[in-house]
Design an enzyme around this catalytic site. Sequence first.
Site, short mmCIF file in Angstrom:
data_model
loop_
_atom_site.label_atom_id
_atom_site.label_comp_id
_atom_site.label_asym_id
_atom_site.label_seq_id
_atom_site.Cartn_x
_atom_site.Cartn_y
_atom_site.Cartn_z
N LYS A 196 0.82 -1.21 0.00
CA LYS A 196 0.00 0.00 0.00
C LYS A 196 0.85 1.27 0.00
O LYS A 196 0.40 2.32 -0.44
CB LYS A 196 -0.98 -0.03 1.15
CG LYS A 196 -1.99 -1.17 0.96
CD LYS A 196 -3.14 -1.13 1.90
CE LYS A 196 -4.18 -2.18 1.53
NZ LYS A 196 -3.70 -3.59 1.65
C1 LIG Z 1 -4.24 -4.70 1.08
C2 LIG Z 1 -3.46 -5.93 0.94
C3 LIG Z 1 -3.81 -6.96 0.03
C4 LIG Z 1 -5.05 -6.89 -0.83
O1 LIG Z 1 -4.98 -5.90 -1.81
P1 LIG Z 1 -6.32 -5.42 -2.57
O2 LIG Z 1 -5.91 -4.22 -3.33
O3 LIG Z 1 -7.30 -5.09 -1.47
O4 LIG Z 1 -6.78 -6.53 -3.41
C5 LIG Z 1 -2.98 -8.06 -0.07
N1 LIG Z 1 -1.88 -8.18 0.70
C6 LIG Z 1 -1.52 -7.24 1.61
C7 LIG Z 1 -0.31 -7.45 2.42
C8 LIG Z 1 -2.29 -6.07 1.75
O5 LIG Z 1 -1.92 -5.15 2.64
#
Ligand SMILES: *Cc1c(COP(=O)(O)O)cnc(C)c1O
Length: 481
Positions: free
Chosen positions: A123
Site C-alpha cells: 500500500k
Molecule cells: C491490502 C493488501 C492486500 C489486498 O490488496 P487489494 O488491493 O485489497 O486486493 C494483499 N496483501 C496485503 C499485504 C495487503 O496489505
Amino acid sequence: MFYISTRGDASESSKKTFCEILLGGLAPDGGLYLPESYPQVTRAELDQWRGLSYADLAFAVLSKFIDDIPPADLKALVDKTYTAEVYCNGRDPTQAEKITPVRWLKPGLGLLELSNGPTLAFKDMAMQLLGNLFEYVLAKQGEQINILGATSGDTGSAAEYAMRGKRGIRVFMLSPDARMSAFQRAQMYSLQDANIFNIAVRGVFDDAQDIVKAIFNDRDFKARYRLGAVNSINWARVATQVVYYFKGYFAGTQSNDEQVAFAVPSGNFGNICAGHIARMMGLPIGKLVLATNENDVLDDFFRTGVYRPRGTADTWATSSPSMDISKASNFERFVFDLVGRDPAVIRELWSKVDAGGSFDLSATPYFAGLQKFGFVSGKSTHADRLTTIRAIHENHGVMIDPHTADGLKLAWEHCTEQMPMLVLETAQPAKFEETIVEALGCQPERPESTAGIEKLSQRVEVMDADIDAVKRFITREIEGR
Ligand SMILES: *Cc1c(COP(=O)(O)O)cnc(C)c1O
C-alpha cells in the site's frame, strides 16, 4: 482526460478531472470513477519506457491519467516519492534504487517486491504518492483535509506514514484496541507527528469501522470539519498502482513482443484492478491470476459468474488478514468493463449488491466474454500458506509473508514454460510473525529500520466505542481547545 462514474450518465456536466476526484471517494451517484476511455500505449512508447527509472516510468504512465497538474510539478512530486531512501527496506540495498526489484526464484518465476516502503506493505507504493499529491493540491486550493479512517493494520499505517508532517492534512485513524500485532501497533502508535492521531477503540475492527461510517453519515459534521478518506476505491491509488505492472513487465521480458503473467493476492480488488487497467492500456499481460484466501467470493465469481458478497459475520479471520474481505470494493470497476461500460447494467447489478444480495452473470454473454480479459482465479487456505512458506524457504532460502504465499500458491498452479510469471509480493514477513513462526519455527527477518520499534514510546488515545467521544476528540484537536 475526463473521469466518469460507473453508475452515471456520461453527460458533459458530470465529467470530472483528476484533481477534482483526487480527494473524494465515491461518485455522488454511488459509483466509482474511471477514465472515460483507457489511454493507450504504443509499441514505440513501450520501447522508450523499457529503460526508464521507476520515477521516470511513473511520470510517463501517470501523465496519461493526469492532465490538470503541470508536467513539471507532477514530475517533481513523482521524483520526491520514488526514491531509494523512501523504498530502502529492500533486503538488498544495492537493489533499492529499482524501487520494485524482482527476486527470481527460478527462471520464469519471480517475486515483484512491492513491500520495500516505510510500512513494509504494497500500500506504500500508492499511498506515498497520494500524500504528496494531496499536499500539493490542497496548497493550491488553500484548503485543508482531515482524513478519518478505521484500520485493522496495513491501510492505516500506510496512510499515516504517507501523510505524516504534511501541511494541510490531519489523520484520525481508529484501530481496535489490543487487537493488532505488537509490531503493527508499534508501527502506528510510535509516530510522534503532530498531525497524526491514533485512536484505539475498545472493541473489534467492525466497531471502529461503524463509528467511522456513522461520522461520515453526519453530513454537517463531515462538511464542518472537512473530513475525507483514503480508502482503496480512491482512483489515484489505483492509477498509481498501474506503474509497477509496467515495471514488472519490463523486468520479466527482453522485448515488447513477449507476454508476462501476474499472480496477485487479492482482497478489495484494488491491486489487480490496476493490472487489468495496465492490460487495457495495451501492456502485453498474458494472464492475471487472482488469488484469494478462504474469503473466496472473487474466486467464486471468476469460476461461476455468481458474485455473492458476504456479511461481516460470514467473513473469516485468516492468517492473511489483509485479504479478509467479502465485498470487494473495487470490483465494480472491472464489472463495468465486463458489461461493455453500460452504467444501467451496473446500477441494476449493484442495486442487488447494495441491498445485501448477489448477482449471477453465468448465463449472459458478458460471462462468455470474460476470457478475453485474461483472468484466472483460485483460492489458498491456511494449510496452503504454511506449505508454501516452508517450500519456498527450503528450496530457495527466501522468506515470504502469508499474503504473498497465497499468490505464489496460485502462481505455481498456473505457471507455464511459455510465459514468465511474477507474483506480487504484497508484504514483508516481519509483519506477520505468528504465521512465520508456525510455518518455519523461527522468527521472520526484519529490516534494520524496524529494529526495536516496539520499545519506542507510543502516542495513542484509548477510548470506548462511542461515536460522540470520537467526535469530541476530533473537534477538540481541530479547534485546538
Ligand atoms: C491490502 C493488501 C492486500 C489486498 O490488496 P487489494 O488491493 O485489497 O486486493 C494483499 N496483501 C496485503 C499485504 C495487503 O496489505
